[in-house]
Write an enzyme that holds these catalytic residues in place. Sequence first.
Site, PDB file in Angstrom:
ATOM      1  N   GLN A  78      38.798  49.517  44.945  1.00  0.00           N
ATOM      2  CA  GLN A  78      38.625  50.970  44.846  1.00  0.00           C
ATOM      3  C   GLN A  78      39.963  51.666  45.058  1.00  0.00           C
ATOM      4  OE1 GLN A  78      35.305  52.628  44.716  1.00  0.00           O
ATOM      5  NE2 GLN A  78      36.607  54.337  44.180  1.00  0.00           N
ATOM      6  N   PHE A  79      40.833  51.649  44.051  1.00  0.00           N
ATOM      7  CA  PHE A  79      42.179  52.201  44.205  1.00  0.00           C
ATOM      8  C   PHE A  79      42.187  53.704  44.470  1.00  0.00           C
ATOM      9  CE2 PHE A  79      41.615  53.230  39.782  1.00  0.00           C
ATOM     10  CZ  PHE A  79      42.413  54.339  39.569  1.00  0.00           C
ATOM     11  N   THR A  80      41.107  54.407  44.120  1.00  0.00           N
ATOM     12  CA  THR A  80      41.099  55.857  44.291  1.00  0.00           C
ATOM     13  C   THR A  80      41.114  56.282  45.761  1.00  0.00           C
ATOM     14  OG1 THR A  80      38.687  55.983  44.129  1.00  0.00           O
ATOM     15  CG2 THR A  80      39.943  56.251  42.082  1.00  0.00           C
TER      16      THR A  80
END
Length: 145
Positions: A78-80
């Site tokens: 989940q890079f966000t």
Amino acid sequence: MKIVVQRVQEASVSVENEVIGAIGSGLLLLVCFEAGDDDTALLKSIDKLTKLRIFDDAEGKMNLDIGAVKGEILSVSQFTLSWDGTGGHRPSFEKSMAPQEARLKYALFNRELRNRGFTVKEGKFGAFMKVASINDGPVTFILDF
């Protein structure tokens, strides 16, 4: 490194309408690697996650860890999570680790959890995923390493 930890009754992740990972009772982990994260942070996060006493004991108190309840883990990249909410209304992900490096860290993270005896299902790194879960409690924590 940031991880959103949710205690769940069940959770699944799908890519292109196909479920690629599903668990029953356990932890849903949304995992973000940021620039500069090293293996020390990764191992520290695993130690913390596997010892978090967030499952109910016989008296209804959060006193048991995931191993004690034989829970499963669904790990989703989940890079966000790297955006901290500052700097306007359009998120920026410049704090995120470069994708090729983050892919390796994510694989290592999941492998290390398995090496410690946990059942780990995972999403597909870099894919557009749909995550479904039934949060138990709700019990949710945001950990930063």
